[in-house]
Design an enzyme around this catalytic site. Structure first.
Site, PDB file in Angstrom:
ATOM      1  CB  SER A 188      58.246 -19.920  21.491  1.00 56.30           C
ATOM      2  OG  SER A 188      59.139 -19.512  20.480  1.00 56.30           O
ATOM      3  CG  HIS A 216      54.800 -20.423  24.125  1.00 51.23           C
ATOM      4  ND1 HIS A 216      54.839 -21.795  24.223  1.00 51.23           N
ATOM      5  CD2 HIS A 216      55.212 -20.120  22.875  1.00 51.23           C
ATOM      6  CE1 HIS A 216      55.273 -22.295  23.071  1.00 51.23           C
ATOM      7  NE2 HIS A 216      55.499 -21.298  22.242  1.00 51.23           N
ATOM      8  CE  LYS A 250      52.819 -23.597  20.403  1.00 49.22           C
ATOM      9  NZ  LYS A 250      53.352 -22.500  19.615  1.00 49.22           N
TER      10      LYS A 250
HETATM   11  C1  PLP Z   1      53.589 -22.327  18.225  1.00 50.65           C
HETATM   12  C2  PLP Z   1      53.676 -20.883  17.932  1.00 50.65           C
HETATM   13  C3  PLP Z   1      52.975 -20.331  16.858  1.00 50.65           C
HETATM   14  C4  PLP Z   1      52.244 -21.166  15.855  1.00 50.65           C
HETATM   15  O1  PLP Z   1      51.039 -21.602  16.364  1.00 50.65           O
HETATM   16  P1  PLP Z   1      50.367 -22.928  15.748  1.00 50.65           P
HETATM   17  O2  PLP Z   1      48.972 -22.873  16.241  1.00 50.65           O
HETATM   18  O3  PLP Z   1      51.144 -24.074  16.275  1.00 50.65           O
HETATM   19  O4  PLP Z   1      50.470 -22.799  14.258  1.00 50.65           O
HETATM   20  C5  PLP Z   1      53.012 -18.962  16.702  1.00 50.65           C
HETATM   21  N1  PLP Z   1      53.708 -18.188  17.549  1.00 50.65           N
HETATM   22  C6  PLP Z   1      54.417 -18.685  18.568  1.00 50.65           C
HETATM   23  C7  PLP Z   1      55.148 -17.762  19.468  1.00 50.65           C
HETATM   24  C8  PLP Z   1      54.428 -20.057  18.788  1.00 50.65           C
HETATM   25  O5  PLP Z   1      55.144 -20.558  19.779  1.00 50.65           O
END
Ligand code: PLP
Length: 395
Positions: A188, A216, A250
């Site tokens: 990330s 991602h 995302k």
């Molecule tokens: C953003 C993210 C999460 C958390 O996901 P949410 O739906 O925002 O709680 C988990 N793992 C990674 C690698 C992330 O980038």
């Protein structure tokens, strides 16, 4: 005994903590940010082009997806009213889970309230106090949190180092009935891909389960199917990663987390996963938005390829290593320097957030630049021009 004003010590505790963080440039504050469209935001009264959003396909702003959310809200209500295991399992869940499993080449899927809830639920549902978890050191914070909740042994392996992972398993695997490897599929804060082919070889050799967090990856790499499908599966095909976790928050443009896996694993998760059982189901509008987004990604893989293409254009302009995902880190090291660089870019109309420890390791503060399908090519060239001197001046 005389009564004590407990709020006095509580407030003193908070104030002292804040002062110490401020001194180290680690105080975080919330900045009100209003989305004005696919890439534009308003912050502090200024219009900025955002290069900091994880809405890689701009789907949170897509008319069809907003319409799907509105329609489901009208039909089913604003909230879901209870946990999925009580009365919150509205009919849209089955549709979403079927589409996720199909996209990921898995037998089944389970949707959670968020990615954070998914990781903190799945890992302790599979791994107990006698077992072990191996986590890539640059994995997301909620993977660590999930590891801690197992009460088992947690080992960190060096970033993307399958050899180090193998050493750890050689030394400790025999002491535990079960073991699990967890890694981000796309990192990330670094934007690189996990070496899934080598990790799955090590997993097989040491009878250890493998789980990827593709927060991602889904929607933007591997034809939109995620990190297991990069280079037509050469990065470790879907079947070799039996636990594919990710988020709907995302590239999917909505909210929620998921796990794609075999039917028995999903059935076990549904009955044992505490963050699923004891947390309210997602609002129907959110689930409907995710369904519409998955349809769009399935039907238009060329659109899904745009964020990575734009990131590659950007890294080529700056002579950086070829981007592997829509995330490009510009590591400047020093925290204050990174905050200053972010401010300079903001003055020029770009929102590029500074990422500081503890989100990233000490001494690796960075600008994290993310690309979306809707970013304009000329604008990307302008951003590259502005960022160039900031990199050259870096120590
Ligand atoms: C953003 C993210 C999460 C958390 O996901 P949410 O739906 O925002 O709680 C988990 N793992 C990674 C690698 C992330 O980038």
């Amino acid at each position: 005994m005389g009564s004590i004003d407990i709020s006095e010590s509580l407030n003193a505790f908070a104030e002292n903590k804040l002062a110490a963080l401020k001194q180290r440039n680690l105080l975080r504050t919330l900045a009100e940010t209003e989305r004005l469209g696919p890439v534009e935001v308003r912050r502090g009264g200024k219009r900025l082009i955002s290069y900091s959003c994880n809405d890689y396909l701009n789907l949170s702003q897509h008319p069809k997806i907003k319409a799907a959310a509105i329609e489901a809200t009208e039909k089913h209500g604003a909230g879901s009213g209870a946990s999925r295991l009580v009365t919150g399992n509205h009919p849209l869940y089955a549709v979403l889970e079927e589409k996720l499993a199909a996209l990921k080449g898995a037998d089944a899927a389970c949707v959670f309230g968020s990615g954070y809830l998914a990781n903190t639920g799945i890992i302790p549902a599979l791994i107990g106090p006698d077992d072990m978890v191996c986590i890539d050191e640059l994995s997301h914070a909620c993977i660590y949190a999930g590891g801690r909740l197992t009460a088992g042994a947690v080992h960190m392996f060096r970033h993307n180092d399958a050899g180090h992972l193998a050493e750890i398993l050689k030394a400790h695997r025999a002491d535990h009935p079960r073991a699990l490897i967890v890694t981000d599929g796309v990192f990330s804060m670094d934007g690189d891909l996990a070496p899934l082919a080598s990790l799955s070889d090590v997993a097989a050799e040491h009878d250890t389960w493998l789980m990827t967090d593709d927060a991602h990856g889904i929607g933007v790499v591997g034809g939109g199917r995620g990190s297991s499908f990069v280079n037509g599966g050469a990065n470790g095909s879907g079947g070799r990663v039996p636990l594919q976790m990710g988020t709907l928050s995302k590239a999917i443009g909505a909210y929620g987390g998921y796990l794609c896996a075999s039917k028995p694993v999903i059935d076990l998760i549904r009955t044992r996963c505490r963050t699923l059982i004891y947390s309210t189901a997602l609002p129907p509008g959110t689930v409907a938005a995710a369904i519409a987004a998955l349809d769009l990604i399935r039907d238009d893989p060329e659109y899904a390829a745009l964020p990575l293409k734009k990131a590659k254009d950007f890294t080529a302009m700056l002579g950086l290593a070829d981007a592997e995902s829509p995330i490009v880190p510009i590591v400047l090291g020093d925290t204050q320097r990174t905050l200053d660089a972010s401010k300079t870019l903001e003055d020029e109309g770009f929102l590029v957030i500074a990422i500081r420890p503890p989100t990233v390791p000490d001494g690796t503060a960075r600008l994290r630049v993310t690309f979306t399908a809707a970013h304009d090519d000329d604008d990307i060239a302008r951003l590259a021009e502005r960022i160039k001197p900031l990199i050259i001046d870096a120590p």
